[in-house]
Design a protein around this motif. Sequence first.
Motif, short mmCIF file in Angstrom:
data_model
loop_
_atom_site.label_atom_id
_atom_site.label_comp_id
_atom_site.label_asym_id
_atom_site.label_seq_id
_atom_site.Cartn_x
_atom_site.Cartn_y
_atom_site.Cartn_z
N ILE A 108 0.86 -1.18 0.00
CA ILE A 108 0.00 0.00 0.00
C ILE A 108 0.90 1.23 0.00
CG2 ILE A 108 -1.77 1.30 1.24
CD1 ILE A 108 -2.56 -1.43 2.57
N LEU A 119 -4.42 6.27 -2.06
CA LEU A 119 -3.85 4.97 -1.74
C LEU A 119 -3.71 4.19 -3.04
CD1 LEU A 119 -6.02 4.04 1.38
CD2 LEU A 119 -3.76 5.13 1.34
N THR A 120 -2.52 3.66 -3.31
CA THR A 120 -2.29 2.84 -4.49
C THR A 120 -1.60 1.56 -4.07
OG1 THR A 120 -0.11 3.78 -5.00
CG2 THR A 120 -2.02 4.90 -5.96
N VAL A 123 -3.80 -5.18 -2.64
CA VAL A 123 -4.12 -5.86 -1.38
C VAL A 123 -4.78 -7.20 -1.68
CG1 VAL A 123 -4.30 -3.75 0.02
CG2 VAL A 123 -6.31 -4.58 -1.21
N LYS A 129 -8.95 -3.60 1.23
CA LYS A 129 -9.02 -2.33 0.50
C LYS A 129 -9.90 -1.35 1.26
CE LYS A 129 -10.70 -0.19 -3.73
NZ LYS A 129 -11.16 -0.36 -5.10
N ASN A 147 -9.22 6.02 -2.93
CA ASN A 147 -8.75 4.65 -2.72
C ASN A 147 -8.60 3.95 -4.07
OD1 ASN A 147 -8.21 2.04 -1.95
ND2 ASN A 147 -9.69 2.03 -0.28
N LEU A 149 -6.57 1.36 -4.49
CA LEU A 149 -6.00 0.05 -4.26
C LEU A 149 -6.69 -0.98 -5.16
CD1 LEU A 149 -5.75 0.12 -0.38
CD2 LEU A 149 -3.85 0.12 -1.99
#
Length: 154
Positions: A108, A119-120, A123, A129, A147, A149
Motif C-alpha cells: 500500500i 492509496l495505491t 491488497v 481495500k 482509494n 488500491l
Amino acid sequence: MSQDAQAKLEDRITKALLKLPRYGLYDNIEYKVNGRTVTLLGQVHVNSLKADAEKAVRKIEGVHNVVNDLTVLPPSPGDDRLRRLLTRAIYNYPGMVNYSAKAANPPIHIIVSNGNVTLTGVVNSEADKNTAGIRAQSVSGVLGVTNNLRVSKK
C-alpha cells in the motif's frame, strides 16, 4: 514488438524501478509502454527520484525514448506529518497484519498532497481495500481519500 518482447521489457522496467534506492512507501511510479517509448506516470515525494527513475529506465535495452510525466509532490511539513500518521493508522491496525510498510515494495503506497490522500498498490481482498480506506479517512487532518488500491487476482 511481439507480445513476449513487450512482456520482457515491462518486467525489466518494473525491476529497475523497484531497485531505486529512494522509491518507497510515499511514492507511486507507474508507466506505459508504447513501442520503444516508456512514459513514466505518478507521484514522487523526493525530487531526485524523478530523475533517477528516468535514468534507470533509459538504461534498459529496448527503450529508445522516455517521457517523464512524474509529478514531484511539494514539500510540506503538514503532509510529512500526515504520511507518518497514515502509515501507523493503516499498517499498525490489527486487521492489516499481513502487510508491511518496510517491504522492498510496500503493498500500500500512501500519496499525500496538500492534505489529500491517494492509496495505491495491491491488497489481498476487498475487505482489506475498504479497511485501508476507512483507516486513512480516520486520520485527523486528512481532507479527502481516493482509494485506488487493487485487489490481487491470485
